[in-house]
Structures are given as structure tokens and as C-alpha cells.
Write a protein that holds these residues in place. Structure first.
Motif, short mmCIF file in Angstrom:
data_model
loop_
_atom_site.label_atom_id
_atom_site.label_comp_id
_atom_site.label_asym_id
_atom_site.label_seq_id
_atom_site.Cartn_x
_atom_site.Cartn_y
_atom_site.Cartn_z
N HIS A 1 -3.76 -2.97 8.40
CA HIS A 1 -3.44 -4.05 9.32
C HIS A 1 -3.13 -5.33 8.54
CE1 HIS A 1 -5.87 -1.27 11.78
NE2 HIS A 1 -4.97 -1.58 12.70
N PHE A 2 -2.04 -5.98 8.91
CA PHE A 2 -1.63 -7.24 8.29
C PHE A 2 -1.66 -8.33 9.35
CE2 PHE A 2 0.07 -3.95 5.64
CZ PHE A 2 -0.06 -4.44 4.35
N ASP A 3 -2.38 -9.42 9.03
CA ASP A 3 -2.45 -10.57 9.93
C ASP A 3 -1.07 -11.23 9.96
OD1 ASP A 3 -2.74 -13.43 10.63
OD2 ASP A 3 -4.89 -12.98 10.68
N LEU A 4 -0.52 -11.42 11.16
CA LEU A 4 0.83 -11.97 11.26
C LEU A 4 0.89 -13.46 10.94
CD1 LEU A 4 2.34 -10.09 14.32
CD2 LEU A 4 2.63 -9.63 11.89
N GLN A 5 -0.22 -14.17 11.02
CA GLN A 5 -0.19 -15.59 10.69
C GLN A 5 -0.32 -15.85 9.19
OE1 GLN A 5 -3.21 -17.26 13.34
NE2 GLN A 5 -1.52 -18.08 14.56
N SER A 6 -1.11 -15.02 8.51
CA SER A 6 -1.38 -15.29 7.09
C SER A 6 -0.79 -14.26 6.13
CB SER A 6 -2.89 -15.36 6.86
OG SER A 6 -3.48 -14.07 7.07
N GLY A 7 -0.47 -13.06 6.63
CA GLY A 7 -0.01 -11.98 5.77
C GLY A 7 -1.14 -11.21 5.11
N GLU A 8 -2.39 -11.57 5.41
CA GLU A 8 -3.53 -10.90 4.80
C GLU A 8 -3.63 -9.44 5.25
OE1 GLU A 8 -7.33 -12.57 5.81
OE2 GLU A 8 -8.41 -11.18 4.51
N CYS A 9 -3.83 -8.56 4.28
CA CYS A 9 -4.10 -7.16 4.59
C CYS A 9 -5.61 -7.07 4.82
CB CYS A 9 -3.68 -6.25 3.43
SG CYS A 9 -4.07 -4.51 3.73
N LEU A 10 -6.02 -6.68 6.04
CA LEU A 10 -7.43 -6.73 6.39
C LEU A 10 -8.25 -5.69 5.63
CD1 LEU A 10 -7.24 -7.41 10.23
CD2 LEU A 10 -7.16 -9.00 8.31
N GLU A 11 -7.69 -4.54 5.34
CA GLU A 11 -8.43 -3.49 4.65
C GLU A 11 -8.41 -3.63 3.13
OE1 GLU A 11 -6.14 -2.91 7.02
OE2 GLU A 11 -7.35 -2.12 8.66
N ASN B 1 0.83 -1.21 0.00
CA ASN B 1 0.00 0.00 0.00
C ASN B 1 0.86 1.26 0.00
OD1 ASN B 1 -2.68 -1.35 0.38
ND2 ASN B 1 -1.62 -2.09 2.20
N ALA B 2 1.92 1.25 0.80
CA ALA B 2 2.81 2.40 0.91
C ALA B 2 3.99 2.30 -0.05
CB ALA B 2 3.34 2.51 2.34
N GLN B 3 4.17 1.12 -0.64
CA GLN B 3 5.32 0.85 -1.51
C GLN B 3 6.63 1.18 -0.80
OE1 GLN B 3 4.72 2.58 -5.39
NE2 GLN B 3 2.76 1.57 -5.64
N ALA B 4 6.71 0.68 0.44
CA ALA B 4 7.91 0.90 1.25
C ALA B 4 8.15 -0.31 2.14
CB ALA B 4 7.74 2.15 2.10
N SER B 5 9.39 -0.55 2.47
CA SER B 5 9.78 -1.67 3.32
C SER B 5 9.74 -1.21 4.78
CB SER B 5 11.18 -2.14 2.91
OG SER B 5 11.48 -3.37 3.52
N VAL B 6 8.55 -1.30 5.40
CA VAL B 6 8.35 -0.68 6.71
C VAL B 6 7.60 -1.53 7.74
CG1 VAL B 6 8.39 1.68 5.79
CG2 VAL B 6 6.22 0.43 5.91
N LEU B 7 7.06 -2.68 7.35
CA LEU B 7 6.16 -3.39 8.26
C LEU B 7 6.82 -3.79 9.58
CD1 LEU B 7 4.03 -5.54 5.81
CD2 LEU B 7 3.45 -3.39 6.94
N SER B 8 8.12 -4.04 9.59
CA SER B 8 8.78 -4.43 10.84
C SER B 8 8.75 -3.30 11.87
CB SER B 8 10.23 -4.85 10.58
OG SER B 8 10.97 -3.76 10.07
N ARG B 9 8.48 -2.08 11.44
CA ARG B 9 8.44 -0.93 12.34
C ARG B 9 7.02 -0.57 12.78
NH1 ARG B 9 12.80 3.37 10.65
NH2 ARG B 9 12.63 3.66 12.88
N GLY B 10 6.05 -1.40 12.38
CA GLY B 10 4.66 -1.13 12.74
C GLY B 10 4.32 -1.52 14.16
N LEU B 11 3.12 -1.13 14.57
CA LEU B 11 2.63 -1.45 15.91
C LEU B 11 1.95 -2.81 15.90
CD1 LEU B 11 1.10 1.98 16.97
CD2 LEU B 11 3.26 0.97 17.72
N VAL B 12 2.33 -3.65 16.85
CA VAL B 12 1.76 -4.99 16.98
C VAL B 12 0.59 -4.94 17.96
CG1 VAL B 12 2.22 -7.37 17.73
CG2 VAL B 12 3.98 -6.08 16.47
N GLY B 13 -0.49 -5.60 17.60
CA GLY B 13 -1.66 -5.65 18.47
C GLY B 13 -2.59 -6.74 18.00
N ASN B 14 -3.85 -6.63 18.37
CA ASN B 14 -4.81 -7.62 17.90
C ASN B 14 -6.11 -6.93 17.50
OD1 ASN B 14 -5.17 -7.33 20.86
ND2 ASN B 14 -6.94 -8.65 20.44
N LEU B 15 -6.76 -7.52 16.52
CA LEU B 15 -8.11 -7.12 16.10
C LEU B 15 -8.95 -8.38 16.26
CD1 LEU B 15 -7.47 -4.94 12.92
CD2 LEU B 15 -8.18 -4.17 15.16
N GLY B 16 -9.73 -8.43 17.32
CA GLY B 16 -10.46 -9.67 17.63
C GLY B 16 -9.47 -10.75 17.98
#
Length: 115
Positions: A83-93, A55-70
């Protein structure tokens, strides 16, 4: 007889103690930027996904905030907050902008990522 070819090989990345709990690091594994996350939610779990946020076309996910949605453990991209699911890599939006997820294991406190 199966025609599937085993393409995953295990690569040592770092010590699990090098990753502050509930954060991520970026590792270069076979020329791929891989984000490795150490989640401590009562148990010690590790996840690995592509570090590149399409989405951002940048190598940045390791610097994101970890949490949970449900029930899902996610990382929020630091740029557009997808938001990216850490188990599947799915982008929720934007599922069409999902990333690869990789198997992770710990062996003698060393983090191994299968790519």
C-alpha cells in the motif's frame, strides 16, 4: 537570502474528466512515469505519485486499487499488494521502498502535476 532553487514546474496532463473516479492513469511527465489518481470521496481530490513500484520493479501503481487504511488514502500495488499513501508516497509495509509524491492542481478542468 535563500539558496533553494525552485525545481517544480507545472505540466498539463489531461482533463479531470479523463480519469474515472477512484482510479488512476499513468502520464509521462519530464521522462518520469507518474500515476495520477482521481479520488471522489464526497469531494473531488487528485493525487500524483511515481508510477514505478520499487517492490515489484514495474511501472504499475496507476493500475492499483484505490481505497483507505484508516485515515490514509492508499493505492494497493497490483503485483505484491503493498500500500502506498497517495499524499506522501510512503509504502506502508516497507517505508524504505516509498515513492515520490507530487503536487497536483486543477485549472479549468485540466489536471496539472508539479514535477
Amino acid at each position: 537570502m535563500s539558496n533553494e532553487i525552485e525545481t517544480t514546474s507545472w505540466n498539463a496532463v489531461c482533463s479531470v474528466d479523463d480519469i474515472v473516479p477512484n482510479t488512476g492513469i499513468c502520464a509521462l511527465v519530464k521522462d518520469r512515469h507518474v500515476a495520477v489518481f482521481h479520488v471522489n470521496d464526497g469531494g473531488e481530490r487528485l493525487f500524483a505519485i511515481d508510477n514505478y513500484d520499487p517492490n515489484a520493479q514495474a511501472s504499475v501503481l496507476s493500475r492499483g486499487l484505490v481505497g483507505n487504511l484508516g485515515e490514509r488514502i492508499v493505492v494497493a500495488s497490483p503485483i505484491y499488494k503493498h500500500h502506498f499513501d497517495l499524499q506522501s508516497g510512503e509504502c506502508l509495509e516497507a517505508p524504505e521502498k516509498s515513492v515520490n509524491a507530487y503536487p497536483v492542481r486543477i485549472e479549468n478542468r485540466t489536471v496539472w502535476v508539479g514535477v
